[in-house]
Design a protein around this motif. Sequence first.
Motif, short mmCIF file in Angstrom:
data_model
loop_
_atom_site.label_atom_id
_atom_site.label_comp_id
_atom_site.label_asym_id
_atom_site.label_seq_id
_atom_site.Cartn_x
_atom_site.Cartn_y
_atom_site.Cartn_z
N LYS A 67 0.84 -1.20 0.00
CA LYS A 67 0.00 0.00 0.00
C LYS A 67 0.87 1.25 0.00
N LEU B 156 2.29 1.77 -3.47
CA LEU B 156 1.29 2.31 -4.38
C LEU B 156 1.03 3.78 -4.08
N HIS B 157 1.05 4.14 -2.81
CA HIS B 157 0.80 5.52 -2.38
C HIS B 157 1.83 6.49 -2.95
N LEU C 64 3.20 6.25 -5.96
CA LEU C 64 3.13 6.30 -7.42
C LEU C 64 1.99 7.20 -7.88
N THR C 65 2.18 7.81 -9.03
CA THR C 65 1.10 8.56 -9.66
C THR C 65 0.40 7.64 -10.65
N TYR C 66 -0.82 8.01 -11.03
CA TYR C 66 -1.60 7.18 -11.96
C TYR C 66 -0.90 6.98 -13.30
N ASP C 67 -0.09 7.93 -13.71
CA ASP C 67 0.57 7.80 -15.00
C ASP C 67 1.89 7.04 -14.93
N ASP C 68 2.27 6.57 -13.75
CA ASP C 68 3.48 5.77 -13.61
C ASP C 68 3.25 4.42 -14.28
N TYR D 119 2.15 1.58 -11.96
CA TYR D 119 0.96 1.75 -11.11
C TYR D 119 0.00 0.56 -11.21
N ASP D 120 -0.39 0.17 -12.41
CA ASP D 120 -1.38 -0.90 -12.58
C ASP D 120 -0.86 -2.23 -12.03
N GLU E 284 -0.88 -2.00 -8.20
CA GLU E 284 -2.27 -2.04 -7.72
C GLU E 284 -2.84 -3.45 -7.81
N GLU E 285 -2.57 -4.14 -8.90
CA GLU E 285 -3.06 -5.52 -9.05
C GLU E 285 -2.42 -6.44 -8.01
#
Length: 125
Positions: free
Chosen positions: A17, A20-21, A23-27, A30-31, A34-35
């Motif tokens: 967590k 993930l915190h 990272l930015t969404y465009d990293d 990220y996906d 998150e998975e």
Amino acid sequence: MNAADLNAALMALIEKKAELHTLTYDDARYDDVEESLHDLEDDFNDDFGPDLEAALEKVHLDLKSDTDVLLPTAYLPATDKPQKEDGVWIDSEKYPGRVRLVLRANPPRFILTTSKGQEHELWKA
């Protein structure tokens, strides 16, 4: 429930967590991170959910709270450094105002944080 196994799984979740915190969404990662986090959460709830939910039921009963008990992963802190905003808001007849309940590691335990910043350990593995 084995407290050492619970703590190891809890630490892995908290670290993921926290990763993930950061990272930015465009990293590009990220996906994947998150998975991986969702997989860890599913495994954690499968392995420890029933025991932790039973502990949460007792905690809510002791606090005289009518707030719903959520999956144990909902009570995790957002990062590896506990913040007063971590956990789940609950209502309690024992404490004025709304309080937060968070699942922390080292050792695994549920901590209640009051609106005045006081902490109370309510359950420990």
